[in-house]
Design a protein around this motif. Structure first.
Motif, PDB file in Angstrom:
ATOM      1  N   ARG A 193     -22.223 -10.218  -6.804  1.00 21.36           N
ATOM      2  CA  ARG A 193     -21.028 -10.416  -7.629  1.00 21.36           C
ATOM      3  C   ARG A 193     -20.440  -9.064  -8.065  1.00 21.36           C
ATOM      4  N   LEU A 194     -21.306  -8.155  -8.505  1.00 21.30           N
ATOM      5  CA  LEU A 194     -20.826  -6.828  -8.933  1.00 21.30           C
ATOM      6  C   LEU A 194     -20.213  -6.066  -7.766  1.00 21.30           C
ATOM      7  N   LEU A 195     -20.901  -6.141  -6.616  1.00 20.42           N
ATOM      8  CA  LEU A 195     -20.402  -5.409  -5.443  1.00 20.42           C
ATOM      9  C   LEU A 195     -19.083  -6.002  -4.945  1.00 20.42           C
ATOM     10  N   LEU A 196     -18.993  -7.334  -4.983  1.00 17.43           N
ATOM     11  CA  LEU A 196     -17.722  -7.950  -4.572  1.00 17.43           C
ATOM     12  C   LEU A 196     -16.624  -7.628  -5.581  1.00 17.43           C
ATOM     13  N   GLY A 197     -17.022  -7.467  -6.819  1.00 18.56           N
ATOM     14  CA  GLY A 197     -16.069  -7.040  -7.845  1.00 18.56           C
ATOM     15  C   GLY A 197     -15.458  -5.700  -7.464  1.00 18.56           C
ATOM     16  N   ASP A 198     -16.326  -4.797  -6.984  1.00 22.23           N
ATOM     17  CA  ASP A 198     -15.827  -3.495  -6.498  1.00 22.23           C
ATOM     18  C   ASP A 198     -14.791  -3.691  -5.395  1.00 22.23           C
ATOM     19  N   LYS A 199     -15.129  -4.602  -4.493  1.00 20.32           N
ATOM     20  CA  LYS A 199     -14.239  -4.841  -3.345  1.00 20.32           C
ATOM     21  C   LYS A 199     -12.888  -5.386  -3.820  1.00 20.32           C
ATOM     22  N   ILE A 200     -12.958  -6.304  -4.776  1.00 22.48           N
ATOM     23  CA  ILE A 200     -11.713  -6.892  -5.305  1.00 22.48           C
ATOM     24  C   ILE A 200     -10.873  -5.814  -6.003  1.00 22.48           C
ATOM     25  N   THR A 201     -11.555  -4.973  -6.801  1.00 21.38           N
ATOM     26  CA  THR A 201     -10.834  -3.902  -7.498  1.00 21.38           C
ATOM     27  C   THR A 201     -10.155  -2.991  -6.481  1.00 21.38           C
ATOM     28  N   GLN A 202     -10.899  -2.646  -5.428  1.00 21.74           N
ATOM     29  CA  GLN A 202     -10.360  -1.759  -4.394  1.00 21.74           C
ATOM     30  C   GLN A 202      -9.138  -2.395  -3.710  1.00 21.74           C
ATOM     31  N   ILE A 203      -9.242  -3.690  -3.400  1.00 23.30           N
ATOM     32  CA  ILE A 203      -8.127  -4.383  -2.742  1.00 23.30           C
ATOM     33  C   ILE A 203      -6.916  -4.431  -3.672  1.00 23.30           C
ATOM     34  N   GLN A 204      -7.197  -4.737  -4.931  1.00 21.48           N
ATOM     35  CA  GLN A 204      -6.099  -4.875  -5.893  1.00 21.48           C
ATOM     36  C   GLN A 204      -5.370  -3.545  -6.055  1.00 21.48           C
ATOM     37  N   GLN A 205      -6.164  -2.451  -6.081  1.00 18.26           N
ATOM     38  CA  GLN A 205      -5.559  -1.134  -6.247  1.00 18.26           C
ATOM     39  C   GLN A 205      -4.784  -0.716  -4.991  1.00 18.26           C
ATOM     40  N   GLU A 206      -5.325  -1.100  -3.852  1.00 18.38           N
ATOM     41  CA  GLU A 206      -4.691  -0.728  -2.585  1.00 18.38           C
ATOM     42  C   GLU A 206      -3.386  -1.492  -2.367  1.00 18.38           C
ATOM     43  N   LEU A 207      -3.396  -2.787  -2.693  1.00 21.12           N
ATOM     44  CA  LEU A 207      -2.228  -3.629  -2.413  1.00 21.12           C
ATOM     45  C   LEU A 207      -1.322  -3.809  -3.631  1.00 21.12           C
ATOM     46  N   HIS A 208      -1.762  -3.319  -4.795  1.00 15.60           N
ATOM     47  CA  HIS A 208      -1.059  -3.571  -6.054  1.00 15.60           C
ATOM     48  C   HIS A 208      -0.806  -5.063  -6.213  1.00 15.60           C
ATOM     49  N   GLN A 209      -1.838  -5.802  -5.939  1.00 15.48           N
ATOM     50  CA  GLN A 209      -1.742  -7.251  -5.896  1.00 15.48           C
ATOM     51  C   GLN A 209      -1.793  -7.850  -7.303  1.00 15.48           C
ATOM     52  N   THR A 210      -0.772  -8.624  -7.641  1.00 10.21           N
ATOM     53  CA  THR A 210      -0.803  -9.344  -8.921  1.00 10.21           C
ATOM     54  C   THR A 210      -1.882 -10.418  -8.809  1.00 10.21           C
ATOM     55  N   THR A 211      -2.799 -10.422  -9.750  1.00 12.16           N
ATOM     56  CA  THR A 211      -3.948 -11.330  -9.614  1.00 12.16           C
ATOM     57  C   THR A 211      -4.239 -12.047 -10.922  1.00 12.16           C
ATOM     58  N   LEU A 212      -4.508 -13.342 -10.814  1.00  7.67           N
ATOM     59  CA  LEU A 212      -4.987 -14.110 -11.969  1.00  7.67           C
ATOM     60  C   LEU A 212      -6.346 -14.692 -11.593  1.00  7.67           C
ATOM     61  N   LEU A 213      -7.352 -14.307 -12.343  1.00  3.65           N
ATOM     62  CA  LEU A 213      -8.723 -14.748 -12.068  1.00  3.65           C
ATOM     63  C   LEU A 213      -9.148 -15.744 -13.140  1.00  3.65           C
TER      64      LEU A 213
END
Lengths: 294, 256
Positions: free
Chosen positions: A192-212
């Motif tokens: 979960r923590l590692l996937l969190g890293d991946k999500i953060t990286q994707i969000q920063q890369e794509l500037h993706q608006t996200t609601l979790l």
């Protein structure tokens, strides 16, 4: 940021949501949802309002049974009848919307398609040509770190990898808002923590608006710019907390004192709601037992 | 070493199966020779095996296999073409499902073969009678399994489809059918088993056509070894048929 004024006194809480800002990408405006009629009716969500700005990562957190999934279904257009407004670019959501990409809590890859075909699925529906489909799917497979697994079937992947396939499949069609319902709920804490890293990286890369949508405090604080804390049934906005941790973030942030402070603070709110939820559940079980014993 | 062990274990089960059949045949042979089992009721297994060559050469077995295969082919295709749409309709329309589900389940248990005089009157003593009766016999499992498979598709997959704004037709062909396919396949296998039993059984009953008629002919001639050899041949053909079906299923079926 929409709640900046309210947060001027500190980066803590906003008890009541101000009117949505014009530039918000997603506006939740006085949304309510009731299931059933009469005395047995259940109000799942009651008068909820908040908004999400372009490129922002917002988490909705609350105890089990607080109406998080109902809210997810309303925003995703799967729950078409509700009171209030969910607005995306000034149009009201009353059904699935191309601007919203949904990632579900349950495992949702197609077991009969390999990773590449799973990710390319939305493009296939849009009749995108095969080579372009492959290229675009490949890009998102790489983005979620699954390059080399293109030809693997979901049954050959771990739970975390399958969830990454689902995320890539959602992102490939370029949704303006990424909506996720406890996507890591079935995974262990380390993954979960590692996937969190991946999500953060994707969000920063794509500037993706996200609601979790989540009930996991660590996950919410690790990933979010703001956290909407919900009350136990009916689900209302208890307060909105700005998370002022530096970006880019990694899972290392969980060991910082500021992170611990946010977790403790939000848990202070949640504990009250979770306790109420647990007491109501126990009272319900006791009443059912009494009825069953006659 | 490990490979050799795996190779041995792969062959161990089939060898045990074949060995068991040979042991039963040998035991039966001994029981017949010692007179414990009456040889006028049960022929010697050795005589049955020797009769196989005779019935293949003298009784036009290949032609009869062709006739049975012809009836099987049309029955099996018709069962899918009729059963899958009916199963889909029962999934789509709940009221219809509630109305007829029990009747369909009852159809699976009904001894339809006893209604053969009615079908003889309707369609005459022809392959059409065999095909129509076999299709009706094989319909229930495929209808039930198609409905069950479609109803059992995980709601999250349907929600993925809805979130992608898929239309009804796209949802059906791209999500519902592939997700339900493993269950539908098990319905097809069951249905085709019923069809095979029905085709050979009705051929036997109305003394027409392929392998069923061969068994009937040989039994009426009181050629016991020949009759059992023909039954053995039908069993062999059935085993081959289902082995091929299993291969086709593995090839078509999505990975779990």
């Amino acid at each position: 940021m929409n709640n900046a004024a309210a947060n001027a006194a500190g980066d803590k809480a906003v008890p009541v949501m101000p009117a949505p800002a014009a530039e918000a990408q997603l506006v939740i405006d006085r949304v309510s949802k009731r299931f059933g009629e009469g005395p047995g009716a259940v109000v799942a969500v009651d008068d909820m309002s908040f908004d999400v700005m372009p490129g922002e990562f917002v988490a909705c957190i609350g105890p089990s049974g607080c109406g998080k999934s109902t809210l997810f279904n309303i925003i995703g257009g799967l729950q078409e009848e509700y009171v209030g407004n969910v607005m995306i670019d000034k149009s009201r959501i009353a059904g699935p919307h191309a601007a919203v990409g949904m990632v579900f809590q349950e495992e949702s890859t197609f077991p009969w398609r390999n990773v590449l075909d799973n990710v390319a699925f939305p493009l296939e529906l849009q009749n995108v040509g095969q080579s372009e489909r492959r290229d675009r799917a490949q890009k998102f497979i790489s983005l979620v770190g699954l390059q080399g697994f293109e030809k693997r079937m979901p049954s050959e992947l771990s739970g975390g990898m399958r969830q990454r396939v689902s995320i890539a499949r959602t992102l490939v069609s370029g949704p303006r808002i990424l909506l996720m319902d406890e996507p890591f709920a079935a995974l262990d804490e380390q993954t979960r923590l590692l996937l969190g890293d991946k999500i953060t990286q994707i969000q920063q890369e794509l500037h993706q608006t996200t609601l979790l949508i989540t009930h996991n405090l660590t996950e919410a604080v690790q990933l979010s710019d703001r956290i909407v804390v919900m009350t136990y049934r009916p689900g209302r906005v208890k307060r909105i907390v700005n998370i002022d941790l530096p970006r880019p973030r990694t899972s290392d942030v969980v060991s910082s004192p500021a992170f611990g402070k946010y977790v403790a603070e939000i848990w202070g709110d949640l504990r009250e709601e979770a306790t109420r939820g647990m007491e109501e559940a126990e009272a319900g079980a006791a009443a059912r037992g009494k009825t069953a014993r006659g | 070493m490990a490979d050799a062990g795996a190779g041995r274990s792969r062959w161990a089960a089939p060898a045990l199966g074949a060995g068991s059949v040979i042991a039963i045949f040998a035991a039966l042979e001994i029981l017949l020779k010692t007179g414990i089992v009456n040889r006028f009721i049960v022929p010697y297994p050795s005589a049955v095996l020797l009769s196989l060559e005779r019935i293949i050469v003298e009784e036009n077995v290949l032609g009869r296999v062709g006739e049975t295969a012809f009836e099987m082919f049309f029955s099996c295709i018709a069962v899918i073409l009729i059963g899958v749409p009916i199963g889909t309709a029962l999934y789509r329309y709940r009221a219809l499902r509630r109305a007829v589900e029990d009747w369909v389940a009852a159809l699976a248990a009904a001894p339809l073969v006893l209604a053969f005089p009615l079908f003889l009157v309707l369609f005459g003593r022809s392959s059409l009678t065999i095909i129509v009766m076999s299709v009706i016999t094989g319909l229930a499992p495929i209808i039930i399994k198609t409905t069950e498979g479609l109803a059992g598709v995980r709601p999250v997959l349907i929600n993925v489809g809805k979130s992608l704004k898929m239309g009804d037709s796209q949802m059906f062909w791209k999500i519902l059918i592939p997700a339900a396919l493993p269950v539908i396949f098990s319905g097809i296998r069951l249905s085709w088993t019923f069809v095979l039993i029905s085709v050979v059984g009705i051929e036997f009953l109305i003394n027409l056509g392929g392998l069923g008629q061969l068994i009937n002919d040989l039994a009426e001639r009181y050629d016991l070894p020949g009759t059992y050899a023909a039954i053995l041949f039908v069993v062999g053909v059935s085993v081959c048929f289902f082995m091929i079906l299993e291969r086709v299923e593995t090839w078509l079926r999505p990975n779990p």
